[in-house]
Write an enzyme that holds these catalytic residues in place. Structure first.
Site, PDB file in Angstrom:
ATOM      1  N   ASP A   8      -8.631  -1.735  -7.088  1.00  0.00           N
ATOM      2  CA  ASP A   8      -8.358  -1.474  -5.680  1.00  0.00           C
ATOM      3  C   ASP A   8      -9.631  -0.920  -5.057  1.00  0.00           C
ATOM      4  OD1 ASP A   8      -7.551  -0.538  -3.226  1.00  0.00           O
ATOM      5  OD2 ASP A   8      -5.760   0.468  -3.972  1.00  0.00           O
ATOM      6  N   GLY A  52       3.033   3.673  -4.711  1.00  0.00           N
ATOM      7  CA  GLY A  52       2.956   4.377  -5.997  1.00  0.00           C
ATOM      8  C   GLY A  52       2.363   3.530  -7.107  1.00  0.00           C
ATOM      9  N   LYS A  53       1.564   2.538  -6.744  1.00  0.00           N
ATOM     10  CA  LYS A  53       0.949   1.664  -7.766  1.00  0.00           C
ATOM     11  C   LYS A  53       0.114   2.481  -8.746  1.00  0.00           C
ATOM     12  CE  LYS A  53      -1.159  -0.796  -4.611  1.00  0.00           C
ATOM     13  NZ  LYS A  53      -0.546  -0.175  -3.436  1.00  0.00           N
ATOM     14  N   THR A  54      -0.759   3.340  -8.186  1.00  0.00           N
ATOM     15  CA  THR A  54      -1.660   4.105  -9.053  1.00  0.00           C
ATOM     16  C   THR A  54      -0.871   5.064  -9.941  1.00  0.00           C
ATOM     17  OG1 THR A  54      -3.332   3.962  -7.341  1.00  0.00           O
ATOM     18  CG2 THR A  54      -3.695   5.597  -9.059  1.00  0.00           C
ATOM     19  N   GLY A  62       0.819  -1.213   0.000  1.00  0.00           N
ATOM     20  CA  GLY A  62       0.000   0.000   0.000  1.00  0.00           C
ATOM     21  C   GLY A  62       0.853   1.264   0.000  1.00  0.00           C
ATOM     22  N   GLY A  63       0.466   2.208  -0.837  1.00  0.00           N
ATOM     23  CA  GLY A  63       1.081   3.536  -0.809  1.00  0.00           C
ATOM     24  C   GLY A  63       2.419   3.686  -1.511  1.00  0.00           C
TER      25      GLY A  63
HETATM   26  N1  LIG Z   1       7.868   9.030  -7.593  1.00  0.00           N
HETATM   27  C1  LIG Z   1       7.082   9.773  -6.840  1.00  0.00           C
HETATM   28  N2  LIG Z   1       7.461  11.013  -6.491  1.00  0.00           N
HETATM   29  C2  LIG Z   1       6.665  11.788  -5.719  1.00  0.00           C
HETATM   30  N3  LIG Z   1       5.473  11.395  -5.252  1.00  0.00           N
HETATM   31  C3  LIG Z   1       5.045  10.163  -5.571  1.00  0.00           C
HETATM   32  C4  LIG Z   1       5.809   9.293  -6.382  1.00  0.00           C
HETATM   33  N4  LIG Z   1       5.125   8.141  -6.539  1.00  0.00           N
HETATM   34  C5  LIG Z   1       3.985   8.281  -5.862  1.00  0.00           C
HETATM   35  N5  LIG Z   1       3.933   9.487  -5.276  1.00  0.00           N
HETATM   36  C6  LIG Z   1       2.870  10.019  -4.424  1.00  0.00           C
HETATM   37  O1  LIG Z   1       2.675   9.115  -3.346  1.00  0.00           O
HETATM   38  C7  LIG Z   1       1.292   9.028  -3.019  1.00  0.00           C
HETATM   39  C8  LIG Z   1       0.831   7.580  -3.122  1.00  0.00           C
HETATM   40  O2  LIG Z   1       0.944   7.194  -4.479  1.00  0.00           O
HETATM   41  P1  LIG Z   1      -0.110   6.217  -5.169  1.00  0.00           P
HETATM   42  O3  LIG Z   1      -1.500   6.632  -4.861  1.00  0.00           O
HETATM   43  O4  LIG Z   1       0.298   6.104  -6.591  1.00  0.00           O
HETATM   44  O5  LIG Z   1       0.237   4.891  -4.358  1.00  0.00           O
HETATM   45  P2  LIG Z   1      -0.590   3.530  -4.276  1.00  0.00           P
HETATM   46  O6  LIG Z   1       0.421   2.461  -4.094  1.00  0.00           O
HETATM   47  O7  LIG Z   1      -1.484   3.402  -5.442  1.00  0.00           O
HETATM   48  O8  LIG Z   1      -1.429   3.762  -2.959  1.00  0.00           O
HETATM   49  P3  LIG Z   1      -2.651   2.830  -2.394  1.00  0.00           P
HETATM   50  O9  LIG Z   1      -2.030   1.551  -1.956  1.00  0.00           O
HETATM   51  O10 LIG Z   1      -3.156   3.662  -1.258  1.00  0.00           O
HETATM   52  O11 LIG Z   1      -3.606   2.677  -3.530  1.00  0.00           O
HETATM   53  C9  LIG Z   1       0.575   9.964  -3.978  1.00  0.00           C
HETATM   54  O12 LIG Z   1       0.400  11.192  -3.343  1.00  0.00           O
HETATM   55  C10 LIG Z   1       1.541  10.100  -5.137  1.00  0.00           C
HETATM   56  O13 LIG Z   1       1.408  11.343  -5.823  1.00  0.00           O
END
Ligand SMILES: Nc1ncnc2c1ncn2[C@@H]1O[C@H](COP(=O)(O)OP(=O)(O)OP(=O)(O)O)[C@@H](O)[C@H]1O
Length: 412
Positions: free
Chosen positions: A125, A100-102, A97-98
């Site tokens: 998700d 940066g997958k999305t 989680g978190g």
């Molecule tokens: N390379 C990066 N540089 C800066 N910010 C980033 C980067 N990758 C992701 N983020 C930021 O980190 C946060 C989480 O990213 P994201 O939503 O893509 O993660 P996720 O894995 O999909 O989260 P979840 O598990 O909650 O769905 C967002 O605010 C996103 O903009």
């Protein structure tokens, strides 16, 4: 070496940054890492953080060996391979989680669309964030066009609640108890209690974790079989965090086996009673619960096939450079391999650039991150994957221009 002043602008300001480059050498590779200068305005962004490694066949005990900063087995994603061909391909992006997958899934979808592929990006998700990532309202469980890319890009946020409701409606009628109704519907009511060992009651009354995800994916498969979806040549899945993925992997087999047993049992009973029924003229004609279950089973089999198809599907693991995230990614990779799910690429996201300032916190953090990269390189599960390094950029990645920016750095 000097500092970088800005990353992803959202206004028309033009900004530039200067250049830093580190050259590292270890036993068999040279790695260059640095931030290139870029100029940007509201409509265009260029350059960013780069890393490149050149393999050399050096003996292991080379005296020039320096502690590696980042020596991935390959530093580029191999996007040429991902983009080539017009046959349909599926990319599933998953991880803790978190991490940066999305952001990675959305940036890949934008890159595919800008490379000429009509693309569909799907979120399975339960906590959707595609809308936030694209800064557009993509909710509603329907195809929504994403504005911005050159080729059609559509997004779909599957509502797991709805998918689960559909599943429940197969198993429950008039607010009754799921398994009892289902078995009654199949003419097996009196056997319901004796089938405890199949754990069907549990399965149908309290759907197991991972079912939402499986149903969501099966729904996408169902959609994709329709005419409307024919155009898409790339499908990118933004999946739920690791735990769901792992449970999802074993779920189709579990459902297939359980439903299969139940259907077989029903078949036996039907054939034994059909003679009696025909004598009394009570042949059943209505579509009963078993037909619906059979269809559910077929869909689960398709989910399983999709996950295992090396020619069309790839699971990309996303991680961040921390020991905890790397450990979880290693377990995920092991499970995917065990289940024969094709996995080739690992994205290490949010890497700090080599700091030019004397920020102690940044230096410590980066040291920690380098340690995590070392662990990846020594990890039996992860070291064989193509490691793609993605920098932590200094503003939130939101909207198509920002996703294009990230995509151009990550997917090369
Ligand atoms: N390379 C990066 N540089 C800066 N910010 C980033 C980067 N990758 C992701 N983020 C930021 O980190 C946060 C989480 O990213 P994201 O939503 O893509 O993660 P996720 O894995 O999909 O989260 P979840 O598990 O909650 O769905 C967002 O605010 C996103 O903009």
């Amino acid at each position: 070496m000097a500092t970088t002043s800005c990353c992803v602008p959202s206004t028309s300001t033009t900004c530039s940054s200067s250049y830093s480059l580190r050259v590292k050498r270890n036993s068999n590779s040279l790695s260059f890492m640095g931030s290139l200068s870029f100029a940007s305005n509201a409509n265009s962004l260029s350059a960013g953080f780069v890393s490149l490694s050149i393999k050399q066949n050096r003996p292991r005990n080379n005296s020039l060996q320096v502690r590696s900063v980042a020596a991935p087995s390959e530093a580029v994603a191999g996007f040429d391979e991902m983009v080539s061909g017009t046959q349909r391909k599926y990319y599933m992006l998953g991880g803790k989680g978190g991490v940066g997958k999305t952001s990675c899934a959305a940036s890949l979808a934008v890159k595919f669309a800008n490379s000429g592929h009509p693309t569909l990006v799907v979120s399975t998700d339960p906590a959707h964030s595609l809308s936030d990532s694209f800064a557009q309202d993509l909710t509603g469980g329907q195809l929504v066009p994403v504005e911005g890319p050159d080729c059609p890009l559509f997004a779909l946020e599957i509502n797991p609640e709805k998918a689960r409701e559909e599943f429940r409606s197969v198993t429950q009628k008039n607010g009754g108890t799921g398994i009892k109704d289902l078995m009654d519907g199949m003419g097996l009511g009196m056997l319901a209690e004796q089938l405890g060992e199949l754990k069907l009651g549990e399965l149908l009354d309290t759907p197991p974790p991972g079912l939402d995800e499986a149903l969501a994916i099966s729904k996408v498969i169902q959609f994709l079989e329709s005419q409307e979806y024919n155009m898409f040549t790339r499908i990118v899945f933004d999946t739920a965090p690791t735990g769901h993925t792992l449970r999802l992997l074993s779920l189709p087999d579990f459902l297939d086996a359980s439903i299969g047993k139940l259907l077989k049992l029903r078949q036996k009973i039907t054939s034994a009673t059909s003679a009696i029924k025909s004598v009394f003229g009570q042949e059943e004609t209505r579509e009963d619960a078993s037909d619906k279950l059979e269809r559910l089973r077929e869909r689960m089999v398709k989910v399983r096939e999709l996950f295992h198809d090396k020619d069309s599907t790839e699971f990309v693991i996303i991680t961040i450079p921390t020991v905890m995230a790397v450990s979880e990614s290693s377990r995920l990779s092991a499970s995917l391999k065990k289940e024969n799910v094709p996995v080739k690429r690992l994205i290490v996201n949010q890497l700090l650039p080599p700091s030019a300032s004397d920020c102690k916190f940044c230096a410590m953090k980066r040291k920690d991150q380098m340690r995590a990269l070392d662990i990846i390189q020594g990890d039996p599960e992860l070291s064989s994957l193509t490691m793609i390094q993605a920098p932590l950029v200094d503003v939130e990645i939101r909207g198509v221009p920002a996703l294009k920016f990230l995509g151009d750095i990550v997917w090369k």
